[in-house]
Design an enzyme around this catalytic site. Structure first.
Site, PDB file in Angstrom:
ATOM      1  N   SER A  40    -143.502  29.434 -50.445  1.00  0.00           N
ATOM      2  CA  SER A  40    -143.336  29.593 -51.788  1.00  0.00           C
ATOM      3  C   SER A  40    -141.731  29.523 -52.343  1.00  0.00           C
ATOM      4  O   SER A  40    -141.388  29.194 -53.449  1.00  0.00           O
ATOM      5  CB  SER A  40    -143.975  30.557 -52.479  1.00  0.00           C
ATOM      6  OG  SER A  40    -143.461  31.873 -51.976  1.00  0.00           O
ATOM      7  N   ASP A 100    -141.115  38.311 -59.863  1.00  0.00           N
ATOM      8  CA  ASP A 100    -142.439  39.023 -59.850  1.00  0.00           C
ATOM      9  C   ASP A 100    -142.688  39.796 -58.873  1.00  0.00           C
ATOM     10  O   ASP A 100    -143.811  40.394 -58.484  1.00  0.00           O
ATOM     11  CB  ASP A 100    -143.511  37.936 -59.728  1.00  0.00           C
ATOM     12  CG  ASP A 100    -143.299  37.093 -58.544  1.00  0.00           C
ATOM     13  OD1 ASP A 100    -142.572  37.560 -57.620  1.00  0.00           O
ATOM     14  OD2 ASP A 100    -144.308  36.011 -58.258  1.00  0.00           O
ATOM     15  N   HIS A 151    -141.138  37.106 -55.559  1.00  0.00           N
ATOM     16  CA  HIS A 151    -140.166  35.976 -55.524  1.00  0.00           C
ATOM     17  C   HIS A 151    -138.835  35.950 -56.501  1.00  0.00           C
ATOM     18  O   HIS A 151    -139.044  36.929 -57.241  1.00  0.00           O
ATOM     19  CB  HIS A 151    -140.943  34.887 -56.001  1.00  0.00           C
ATOM     20  CG  HIS A 151    -142.138  34.363 -55.529  1.00  0.00           C
ATOM     21  ND1 HIS A 151    -143.339  34.961 -55.926  1.00  0.00           N
ATOM     22  CD2 HIS A 151    -142.304  33.880 -54.416  1.00  0.00           C
ATOM     23  CE1 HIS A 151    -144.136  34.449 -55.137  1.00  0.00           C
ATOM     24  NE2 HIS A 151    -143.777  33.707 -54.051  1.00  0.00           N
TER      25      HIS A 151
END
Ligand SMILES: *[C@@H]1O[C@H](CO)[C@@H](O)[C@H](O)[C@H]1NC(C)=O
Ligand SMILES: *[C@@H]1O[C@H](CO)[C@@H](O)[C@H](O)[C@H]1NC(C)=O
Ligand SMILES: *[C@@H]1O[C@H](CO)[C@@H](O)[C@H](O)[C@H]1NC(C)=O
Ligand SMILES: *[C@@H]1O[C@H](CO)[C@@H](O)[C@H](O)[C@H]1NC(C)=O
Ligand SMILES: *[C@@H]1O[C@H](CO)[C@@H](O)[C@H](O)[C@H]1NC(C)=O
Length: 373
Positions: free
Chosen positions: A43, A340, A343
């Site tokens: 990610s 969050d 990230h």
């Protein structure tokens, strides 16, 4: 339910600095003019892959600068976006976003949740990503040879570009994150050489396919992610002077040390290729340890969703004691490092990318524009 949601945020999860010696040695011809980028990762560098193939990412992910629909695990750009901007290339198109996509300047094989070895949060581990690349390359070459690559509905690279492209990597964070769930430090450390064998095998395969310029990010300080540090603190653990869970960072440092040794070996063994190792760990820690002077609030103060004491994912509702709570975002993410809890924000990624691109944190200390053989 909470577990499912935790794995979805980890799936979201999870998961780079340089001008210099090489360009000084090489004189003025320092620009590689990479025609394309092929990226492999999780990610940290996913820019549509997971949302195209696995799970939609809810707003307010991606709301800054990118509009909707959101496709990145940040409020805005990921580091890879800033790298492509620096190189004058368009954002790398996700391989899994197959419809109507322009692949002339490369492809991004990263998906949120990916790991080097097969793991629970994404089917697209590094070995699969390399298989996807091989398929992409062979189909591109076939279509070119059939004279079909000029077909207006197809936007594929020129076959000659594969050996001139930049190959970028940001993966390994999830291999360690999985370990932190249920393994002792000794068990995780014992697993590191096997994880790196998987990385090595991927590089060797890409080299066999003609890849010659490798740009490799190490793994960031996982123990500084609020998602890791705050639950530890909640259990009465003591965070270090940077607000990080030191035990996890120690494991990451061991992983990075061994990764660097592998990259050194690869550079010796595959001497016609260029390998650049980027110390993303130090760049991220520099930002976290100097947050205030850099214009950010406390690094543990993330912007969206919550997870202590109850998990509410950013952008999604959750039932908490019979009441529906929504994972809202803070008003202005510009002064947050963490988006969050896992990230980084657009602002933090921009800061980190600018450090990566100046050359002070790479080995060899060359800028990305000269990271070719
Ligand atoms: C594709 O189009 C370009 C520009 O029109 C031309 O130079 C090239 O020869 C064409 N390639 C093939 C394989 O037809
Ligand atoms: C940790 O959990 C995973 C999946 O739940 C399992 O496959 C693995 O064997 C476990 N590791 C240890 C050391 O218990
Ligand atoms: C943390 O310490 C306090 C005070 O000693 C104690 O009341 C509390 O139960 C502890 N919390 C946890 C999660 O162990
Ligand atoms: C480099 O080559 C040596 C000698 O063949 C081998 O033992 C080693 O595993 C290779 N290293 C890597 C990272 O491929
Ligand atoms: C939900 O209720 C339990 C038991 O009353 C309490 O311990 C917990 O803190 C509550 N959770 C939230 C998020 O308020």
């Amino acid at each position: 339910m909470a577990l499912v949601k935790i794995s979805s945020i980890l799936g979201l999860l999870v998961s780079g600095l340089a001008m210099t010696q090489r360009s000084l040695v090489a004189g003025s011809s320092s620009s590689c003019n990479f025609p394309a980028i092929y990226n492999f990762g999780d990610s940290n560098s996913d820019n549509t892959g997971r949302s195209a193939a696995l799970t939609q990412i809810p707003p307010p992910y991606g709301k800054t600068n990118l509009g909707s629909p959101p496709k990145r695990f940040s409020n805005g750009h990921v580091i890879l976006d800033f790298i492509t901007e620096k190189l004058g290339l368009p954002y790398v198109s996700a391989y899994l976003d197959s419809i109507g996509t322009n692949f002339r300047r490369g492809a991004n094989f990263a998906t949120g949740g990916s790991s080097i070895l097969p793991g629970p949060f994404s089917p697209f581990d590094l070995g699969i990503q390399v298989s996807q690349f091989k398929q992409f390359k062979s189909r591109t070459t076939e279509l070119y040879n059939q004279g079909l690559s000029n077909c207006s509905s197809m936007s594929l690279p020129h076959p000659d570009d594969f050996s001139k492209a930049l190959y970028t990597f940001d993966i390994g964070q999830n291999d360690l994150t999985f370990g932190f769930q249920n393994m002792t430090v000794d068990q995780i450390v014992a697993a590191i050489p096997g994880i790196l064998n998987g990385f090595d095998a991927a590089i060797q395969q890409l080299y066999g396919e003609g890849a010659r310029a490798f740009w490799i990010h190490n793994t960031g300080p996982i123990g500084c992610l609020p998602f890791m540090a705050l639950p530890f603190k909640f259990r009465n653990g003591t965070l270090d002077q940077n607000g990080c869970y030191a035990y996890q960072n120690n494991v990451v440092q061991e992983f990075n040390q061994q990764l660097k040794e592998r990259v050194d070996q690869l550079r010796n063994n595959l001497s016609i290729a260029a390998f650049t190792y980027i110390d993303v760990y130090s760049a991220k820690l520099l930002l976290i340890s100097d947050a205030k002077n850099q214009g950010f609030v406390d690094p543990l103060n993330y912007c969206c969703g919550t997870f202590v004491p109850t998990f509410v994912m950013c952008g999604l509702p959750a039932q908490v004691n019979g009441t529906t709570i929504h994972g809202d975002a803070c008003g202005d993410p510009q002064d947050r490092i963490s988006w969050d809890g896992i990230h980084f924000t657009d602002a933090a990624n921009s800061w980190i990318a600018s450090r990566i691109l100046t050359g002070s944190m790479s080995d060899p200390p060359a800028p990305i524009s000269s990271a070719c053989p």
